[in-house]
Motif scaffolding. Sequence first.
Motif, PDB file in Angstrom:
ATOM      1  N   PHE A  41    -104.428  17.298  79.490  1.00 47.93           N
ATOM      2  CA  PHE A  41    -102.988  17.143  79.338  1.00 47.93           C
ATOM      3  C   PHE A  41    -102.712  15.705  78.950  1.00 47.93           C
ATOM      4  CE2 PHE A  41    -103.991  16.471  83.782  1.00 47.93           C
ATOM      5  CZ  PHE A  41    -103.247  15.366  84.156  1.00 47.93           C
ATOM      6  N   ALA A  42    -101.464  15.450  78.605  1.00 44.71           N
ATOM      7  CA  ALA A  42    -101.085  14.110  78.163  1.00 44.71           C
ATOM      8  C   ALA A  42     -99.813  13.685  78.866  1.00 44.71           C
ATOM      9  CB  ALA A  42    -100.870  14.092  76.653  1.00 44.71           C
ATOM     10  N   ILE A  43     -99.673  12.375  79.039  1.00 46.91           N
ATOM     11  CA  ILE A  43     -98.427  11.784  79.520  1.00 46.91           C
ATOM     12  C   ILE A  43     -97.998  10.769  78.475  1.00 46.91           C
ATOM     13  CG2 ILE A  43     -98.954  12.134  81.966  1.00 46.91           C
ATOM     14  CD1 ILE A  43     -99.551   9.092  82.102  1.00 46.91           C
ATOM     15  N   GLY A  44     -96.701  10.546  78.370  1.00 43.98           N
ATOM     16  CA  GLY A  44     -96.291   9.600  77.353  1.00 43.98           C
ATOM     17  C   GLY A  44     -94.882   9.092  77.477  1.00 43.98           C
ATOM     18  N   CYS A  45     -94.597   8.148  76.583  1.00 41.57           N
ATOM     19  CA  CYS A  45     -93.312   7.482  76.474  1.00 41.57           C
ATOM     20  C   CYS A  45     -93.060   7.227  74.987  1.00 41.57           C
ATOM     21  CB  CYS A  45     -93.343   6.172  77.247  1.00 41.57           C
ATOM     22  SG  CYS A  45     -91.778   5.258  77.198  1.00 41.57           S
ATOM     23  N   TYR A  46     -91.859   6.788  74.649  1.00 39.95           N
ATOM     24  CA  TYR A  46     -91.479   6.564  73.262  1.00 39.95           C
ATOM     25  C   TYR A  46     -91.971   5.234  72.690  1.00 39.95           C
ATOM     26  CZ  TYR A  46     -87.943   9.973  74.759  1.00 39.95           C
ATOM     27  OH  TYR A  46     -87.292  11.054  75.281  1.00 39.95           O
ATOM     28  N   CYS A  47     -92.239   4.267  73.511  1.00 39.75           N
ATOM     29  CA  CYS A  47     -92.545   2.912  73.039  1.00 39.75           C
ATOM     30  C   CYS A  47     -93.709   2.897  72.052  1.00 39.75           C
ATOM     31  CB  CYS A  47     -92.884   2.001  74.211  1.00 39.75           C
ATOM     32  SG  CYS A  47     -91.566   1.823  75.412  1.00 39.75           S
ATOM     33  N   ALA A  48     -93.563   2.104  71.009  1.00 35.51           N
ATOM     34  CA  ALA A  48     -94.605   2.002  69.989  1.00 35.51           C
ATOM     35  C   ALA A  48     -95.814   1.218  70.495  1.00 35.51           C
ATOM     36  CB  ALA A  48     -94.044   1.343  68.733  1.00 35.51           C
ATOM     37  N   ASP A  49     -95.580   0.202  71.317  1.00 38.90           N
ATOM     38  CA  ASP A  49     -96.655  -0.679  71.793  1.00 38.90           C
ATOM     39  C   ASP A  49     -96.971  -0.358  73.252  1.00 38.90           C
ATOM     40  OD1 ASP A  49     -98.411  -2.723  72.403  1.00 38.90           O
ATOM     41  OD2 ASP A  49     -96.933  -4.328  72.137  1.00 38.90           O
ATOM     42  N   GLU A  50     -98.093   0.309  73.481  1.00 39.62           N
ATOM     43  CA  GLU A  50     -98.449   0.674  74.858  1.00 39.62           C
ATOM     44  C   GLU A  50     -98.586  -0.544  75.755  1.00 39.62           C
ATOM     45  OE1 GLU A  50    -102.061   2.632  77.407  1.00 39.62           O
ATOM     46  OE2 GLU A  50    -101.630   3.569  75.473  1.00 39.62           O
ATOM     47  N   GLN A  96     -97.966   8.167  72.684  1.00 40.99           N
ATOM     48  CA  GLN A  96     -96.592   7.851  72.292  1.00 40.99           C
ATOM     49  C   GLN A  96     -95.925   9.176  71.964  1.00 40.99           C
ATOM     50  OE1 GLN A  96     -96.078   5.538  68.706  1.00 40.99           O
ATOM     51  NE2 GLN A  96     -93.901   5.286  69.060  1.00 40.99           N
ATOM     52  N   LEU A  97     -94.851   9.481  72.661  1.00 43.84           N
ATOM     53  CA  LEU A  97     -94.131  10.722  72.422  1.00 43.84           C
ATOM     54  C   LEU A  97     -93.589  10.741  70.994  1.00 43.84           C
ATOM     55  CD1 LEU A  97     -92.159  11.062  75.769  1.00 43.84           C
ATOM     56  CD2 LEU A  97     -94.373  12.054  75.165  1.00 43.84           C
ATOM     57  N   GLY A  98     -93.700  11.901  70.361  1.00 44.64           N
ATOM     58  CA  GLY A  98     -93.266  12.045  68.983  1.00 44.64           C
ATOM     59  C   GLY A  98     -94.403  11.871  67.992  1.00 44.64           C
ATOM     60  N   SER A  99     -95.549  11.387  68.462  1.00 43.87           N
ATOM     61  CA  SER A  99     -96.716  11.241  67.597  1.00 43.87           C
ATOM     62  C   SER A  99     -97.433  12.592  67.490  1.00 43.87           C
ATOM     63  CB  SER A  99     -97.670  10.176  68.151  1.00 43.87           C
ATOM     64  OG  SER A  99     -98.188  10.599  69.399  1.00 43.87           O
ATOM     65  N   PRO A 100     -98.209  12.798  66.430  1.00 43.14           N
ATOM     66  CA  PRO A 100     -98.937  14.068  66.302  1.00 43.14           C
ATOM     67  C   PRO A 100     -99.881  14.281  67.485  1.00 43.14           C
ATOM     68  CG  PRO A 100     -99.001  12.834  64.241  1.00 43.14           C
ATOM     69  CD  PRO A 100     -98.417  11.918  65.285  1.00 43.14           C
ATOM     70  N   ARG A 101    -100.001  15.522  67.895  1.00 44.43           N
ATOM     71  CA  ARG A 101    -100.862  15.868  69.023  1.00 44.43           C
ATOM     72  C   ARG A 101    -102.328  15.882  68.617  1.00 44.43           C
ATOM     73  NH1 ARG A 101     -97.958  19.135  73.244  1.00 44.43           N
ATOM     74  NH2 ARG A 101     -95.796  19.137  72.598  1.00 44.43           N
ATOM     75  N   ALA A 102    -103.174  15.492  69.551  1.00 42.79           N
ATOM     76  CA  ALA A 102    -104.618  15.620  69.363  1.00 42.79           C
ATOM     77  C   ALA A 102    -104.990  17.095  69.535  1.00 42.79           C
ATOM     78  CB  ALA A 102    -105.361  14.762  70.387  1.00 42.79           C
ATOM     79  N   PRO A 103    -106.055  17.555  68.893  1.00 44.29           N
ATOM     80  CA  PRO A 103    -106.408  18.981  68.967  1.00 44.29           C
ATOM     81  C   PRO A 103    -106.570  19.530  70.385  1.00 44.29           C
ATOM     82  CG  PRO A 103    -107.712  17.885  67.289  1.00 44.29           C
ATOM     83  CD  PRO A 103    -106.933  16.809  68.014  1.00 44.29           C
ATOM     84  N   SER A 104    -107.147  18.781  71.291  1.00 43.42           N
ATOM     85  CA  SER A 104    -107.373  19.291  72.648  1.00 43.42           C
ATOM     86  C   SER A 104    -106.481  18.605  73.679  1.00 43.42           C
ATOM     87  CB  SER A 104    -108.846  19.121  73.024  1.00 43.42           C
ATOM     88  OG  SER A 104    -109.173  17.745  73.041  1.00 43.42           O
ATOM     89  N   GLU A 105    -105.311  18.201  73.264  1.00 44.81           N
ATOM     90  CA  GLU A 105    -104.435  17.427  74.138  1.00 44.81           C
ATOM     91  C   GLU A 105    -103.900  18.228  75.318  1.00 44.81           C
ATOM     92  OE1 GLU A 105    -100.129  15.537  73.443  1.00 44.81           O
ATOM     93  OE2 GLU A 105    -101.697  14.633  72.223  1.00 44.81           O
TER      94      GLU A 105
END
Length: 135
Positions: free
Chosen positions: A106-115, A7-16
């Motif tokens: 790497f990561a891909i994401g969107c804003y939605c709270a519920d994947e 989810q975009l805007g969430s804290p990043r994982a260490p190895s993201e």
Amino acid sequence: MSIRVVQLGSPRAPSEGVRIGTVRRPPRGVPKARFAADDWFDVWYPNLSPSPDLMKLALSTHAQPGGAQARKDWALFTRLFRKEMAEPGAARTLDVLAALSHGADFAIGCYCADEARCHRSVLRALLTERGAAVV
């Protein structure tokens, strides 16, 4: 090495690694210089987001997520979004990301709270079907 679906805007994982925003529009009210610093995304790539009409359909399912019509609309959205992602440009992008997942984080994401009610759930499935290493 792998792809994280976030989810975009969430804290990043260490190895993201690099975070790719697969959204139609950048976050409202956030200066472009803050996109990466505030954990939105490093690269904006709207090519993997639903078309505006499909976005409206997906968002309509959020109003009553448990209702029969919402389930029917979500199934329709999923089918139509898969069709959009089967277009040559999108399909090639998914193939590239699947291949890169075996050599980079790497990561891909969107804003939605519920994947479960977000296009990123469909992207996760499409990447997995292409043999991507997905967390």
